[in-house]
Design a protein around this motif. Sequence first.
Motif, mmCIF file in Angstrom:
data_model
loop_
_atom_site.group_PDB
_atom_site.id
_atom_site.type_symbol
_atom_site.label_atom_id
_atom_site.label_comp_id
_atom_site.label_asym_id
_atom_site.label_seq_id
_atom_site.Cartn_x
_atom_site.Cartn_y
_atom_site.Cartn_z
ATOM 1 N N THR A 269 0.810 -1.229 0.000
ATOM 2 C CA THR A 269 0.000 0.000 0.000
ATOM 3 C C THR A 269 0.843 1.278 0.000
ATOM 4 O O THR A 269 0.488 2.258 -0.651
ATOM 5 N N ASP A 270 1.955 1.263 0.728
ATOM 6 C CA ASP A 270 2.708 2.506 0.930
ATOM 7 C C ASP A 270 3.196 3.132 -0.378
ATOM 8 O O ASP A 270 3.168 4.343 -0.551
ATOM 9 N N VAL A 271 3.642 2.290 -1.312
ATOM 10 C CA VAL A 271 4.248 2.812 -2.541
ATOM 11 C C VAL A 271 3.250 3.638 -3.363
ATOM 12 O O VAL A 271 3.633 4.491 -4.156
ATOM 13 N N PHE A 272 1.946 3.415 -3.134
ATOM 14 C CA PHE A 272 0.911 4.145 -3.865
ATOM 15 C C PHE A 272 0.364 5.336 -3.077
ATOM 16 O O PHE A 272 -0.551 6.016 -3.541
ATOM 17 N N SER A 273 0.906 5.593 -1.890
ATOM 18 C CA SER A 273 0.333 6.614 -1.008
ATOM 19 C C SER A 273 1.348 7.709 -0.710
ATOM 20 O O SER A 273 2.502 7.660 -1.145
ATOM 21 N N ASP A 274 0.906 8.691 0.063
ATOM 22 C CA ASP A 274 1.817 9.761 0.478
ATOM 23 C C ASP A 274 2.829 9.288 1.515
ATOM 24 O O ASP A 274 3.696 10.053 1.938
ATOM 25 N N HIS A 275 2.715 8.018 1.920
ATOM 26 C CA HIS A 275 3.722 7.437 2.828
ATOM 27 C C HIS A 275 4.869 6.789 2.046
ATOM 28 O O HIS A 275 5.787 6.234 2.646
ATOM 29 N N ALA A 276 4.792 6.845 0.729
ATOM 30 C CA ALA A 276 5.808 6.174 -0.102
ATOM 31 C C ALA A 276 7.202 6.699 0.195
ATOM 32 O O ALA A 276 7.406 7.907 0.324
ATOM 33 N N ASP A 277 8.144 5.773 0.318
ATOM 34 C CA ASP A 277 9.549 6.153 0.449
ATOM 35 C C ASP A 277 10.307 5.582 -0.747
ATOM 36 O O ASP A 277 10.740 4.441 -0.753
ATOM 37 N N LEU A 278 10.403 6.418 -1.790
ATOM 38 C CA LEU A 278 11.188 6.071 -2.980
ATOM 39 C C LEU A 278 12.395 6.998 -3.055
ATOM 40 O O LEU A 278 12.795 7.463 -4.124
ATOM 41 N N SER A 279 12.962 7.242 -1.881
ATOM 42 C CA SER A 279 14.044 8.231 -1.780
ATOM 43 C C SER A 279 15.332 7.757 -2.442
ATOM 44 O O SER A 279 16.251 8.549 -2.639
ATOM 45 N N GLY A 280 15.430 6.475 -2.774
ATOM 46 C CA GLY A 280 16.615 5.980 -3.460
ATOM 47 C C GLY A 280 16.542 6.151 -4.964
ATOM 48 O O GLY A 280 17.396 5.637 -5.694
ATOM 49 N N MET A 281 15.536 6.883 -5.422
ATOM 50 C CA MET A 281 15.305 6.986 -6.858
ATOM 51 C C MET A 281 15.725 8.335 -7.440
ATOM 52 O O MET A 281 16.351 8.386 -8.507
ATOM 53 N N ALA A 282 15.351 9.419 -6.775
ATOM 54 C CA ALA A 282 15.547 10.743 -7.395
ATOM 55 C C ALA A 282 16.027 11.769 -6.390
ATOM 56 O O ALA A 282 15.845 11.626 -5.177
ATOM 57 N N GLU A 283 16.655 12.807 -6.920
ATOM 58 C CA GLU A 283 17.113 13.933 -6.101
ATOM 59 C C GLU A 283 15.972 14.926 -5.899
ATOM 60 O O GLU A 283 15.275 15.275 -6.849
ATOM 61 N N ASN A 284 15.812 15.375 -4.672
ATOM 62 C CA ASN A 284 14.894 16.484 -4.373
ATOM 63 C C ASN A 284 13.495 16.278 -4.944
ATOM 64 O O ASN A 284 12.870 17.216 -5.435
ATOM 65 N N ALA A 285 12.992 15.050 -4.907
ATOM 66 C CA ALA A 285 11.632 14.797 -5.381
ATOM 67 C C ALA A 285 11.008 13.697 -4.535
ATOM 68 O O ALA A 285 11.604 12.644 -4.344
ATOM 69 N N LEU A 286 9.830 13.973 -3.997
ATOM 70 C CA LEU A 286 9.089 12.964 -3.254
ATOM 71 C C LEU A 286 8.153 12.268 -4.232
ATOM 72 O O LEU A 286 7.245 12.878 -4.791
ATOM 73 N N LEU A 287 8.379 10.995 -4.447
ATOM 74 C CA LEU A 287 7.643 10.262 -5.486
ATOM 75 C C LEU A 287 6.724 9.208 -4.885
ATOM 76 O O LEU A 287 6.997 8.647 -3.827
ATOM 77 N N LYS A 288 5.645 8.934 -5.588
ATOM 78 C CA LYS A 288 4.777 7.788 -5.294
ATOM 79 C C LYS A 288 4.302 7.231 -6.638
ATOM 80 O O LYS A 288 4.386 7.903 -7.667
ATOM 81 N N VAL A 289 3.819 6.009 -6.611
ATOM 82 C CA VAL A 289 3.274 5.401 -7.822
ATOM 83 C C VAL A 289 1.787 5.717 -7.887
ATOM 84 O O VAL A 289 1.038 5.392 -6.973
ATOM 85 N N SER A 290 1.365 6.387 -8.962
ATOM 86 C CA SER A 290 -0.034 6.786 -9.057
ATOM 87 C C SER A 290 -0.876 5.784 -9.828
ATOM 88 O O SER A 290 -2.089 5.733 -9.685
ATOM 89 N N LYS A 291 -0.244 4.964 -10.646
ATOM 90 C CA LYS A 291 -1.017 4.022 -11.451
ATOM 91 C C LYS A 291 -0.124 2.871 -11.875
ATOM 92 O O LYS A 291 1.052 3.065 -12.171
ATOM 93 N N ALA A 292 -0.673 1.664 -11.882
ATOM 94 C CA ALA A 292 0.052 0.494 -12.379
ATOM 95 C C ALA A 292 -0.938 -0.383 -13.113
ATOM 96 O O ALA A 292 -1.936 -0.816 -12.533
ATOM 97 N N ILE A 293 -0.700 -0.617 -14.399
ATOM 98 C CA ILE A 293 -1.625 -1.424 -15.184
ATOM 99 C C ILE A 293 -0.864 -2.515 -15.929
ATOM 100 O O ILE A 293 0.338 -2.404 -16.163
ATOM 101 N N HIS A 294 -1.593 -3.546 -16.297
ATOM 102 C CA HIS A 294 -0.975 -4.684 -16.989
ATOM 103 C C HIS A 294 -1.966 -5.178 -18.033
ATOM 104 O O HIS A 294 -3.161 -5.305 -17.764
ATOM 105 N N LYS A 295 -1.470 -5.430 -19.229
ATOM 106 C CA LYS A 295 -2.315 -6.023 -20.269
ATOM 107 C C LYS A 295 -1.561 -7.162 -20.929
ATOM 108 O O LYS A 295 -0.371 -7.052 -21.202
#
Length: 427
Positions: free
Chosen positions: A336-362
């Motif tokens: 759940t966290d990765v899709f919310s404002d609790h997401a910690d993707l701090s190992g990904m980008a400089e000076n940007a708080l990121l979360k996953v907003s959508k994930a789809i598969h076909k």
Amino acid sequence: MKSALYLFLLLLALQVQGQHGSKLNAQQQEQKSPHSPEDQSQAEGENSPHIKTAPSNYDFAFRFYKHVREEVGNSNIFFSPLSISTAFAMLSLGARSNTLDQLHKGLAFNLTELEEQEIHEGFQRVLQLVNDPHREVQLSMGNALFIDDRLKLLQKFLDDVTNFYYSEAISSNFQNSPEAIKEINNYIETKTHSKIAGLLKSLDPETVMVLVNYIFFKGYWEKPFNNLSTRDDDFFLDAKNSVKVKMMHQSKPFNIHRDEKISCWVVEIPYKGNAVALFVLPDEGTMKQVEDALLKETVSNWMHSFTKRKIHLDLPKFSISGSYDVKSLFEKMGVTDVFSDHADLSGMAENALLKVSKAIHKAMVDVSENGTEAAAATVMEAVPMSAEFPPPPFIRFNRPILMIIVDKVTQSILFIGKIVNPAAEED
């Protein structure tokens, strides 16, 4: 407010056909490298990273399947667990703290048995073996990051996704949304050989990155069906309803297993190139029982219990697809966290708080007799009319069935599906 990271996990097309019309396959067989991926994989043994991660990938496949089943009910199912797990494992390189823990648990990785490094090395090896040009089966898999000019990714994250996941990093201008959508859709369409087109319909205005995973598979049956034997027949949706389908037929030796414990037949149909399709036929009224028993131990037991014997096999031609909201399914699995404002993707980008907003598969699958109908129609078989004892069993896949496509080189489940109605309109 966190910026949005759009994560698209999709993407595959799968086409299963016969052998005729592919001289390339015959040439590849003759010129097969002494260092083929099959040989390499067997030589590596149980300590190879992809062998260590295989049990977790099986667990994830069946866990995800059961959540999909709960969501779609009595409908066709088809997806690639390997595509989904690869994309989220790649994402986990940038995750930290509870976000990372949830991703590992969701993907069925136990860090008391596996080190984090081994997880990524396992996917790295799978990608190497899947994409090996010496394979007879046509199989390709890859990843891409479409990155907005405003986002500055950390060099460590970029190095890791390139090293472990062979990901392309593609600069995009998400402020020009129509152009970015076109660029991503074109990439997907090219990589899936035009099987999946126009997937991305819109972009969240806050999007700064789109992650894409694709997988494409085209397998040729080792023993193609003769299309002169294909006929119209009934496929029973339930006790009262049926649809007309094109039913293929073969009378040949196959690896088969009768699982009395969960009441089903399993037939293994091999492709050229060390991949197989397992077709599972539950007894009438036992589909749920068989689905509930889908575990890595069950499939392992089937594959170790096969006996080769001649059968009369009926299998429908079908072309089905499935589209899934992976975000909603993962949330039900405790990620759940990765899709919310609790997401910690701090190992990904400089000076940007990121979360996953959508994930789809076909995903889509097309199962048929062979590559070219006209050429196959010239093939006729003559068999002696001797009485056999015991007579070959008739195994008729004329009611809802399960299909699992396994790559024996990587010990991976490439695709898993349930065919409830082979005549259903594709989405």
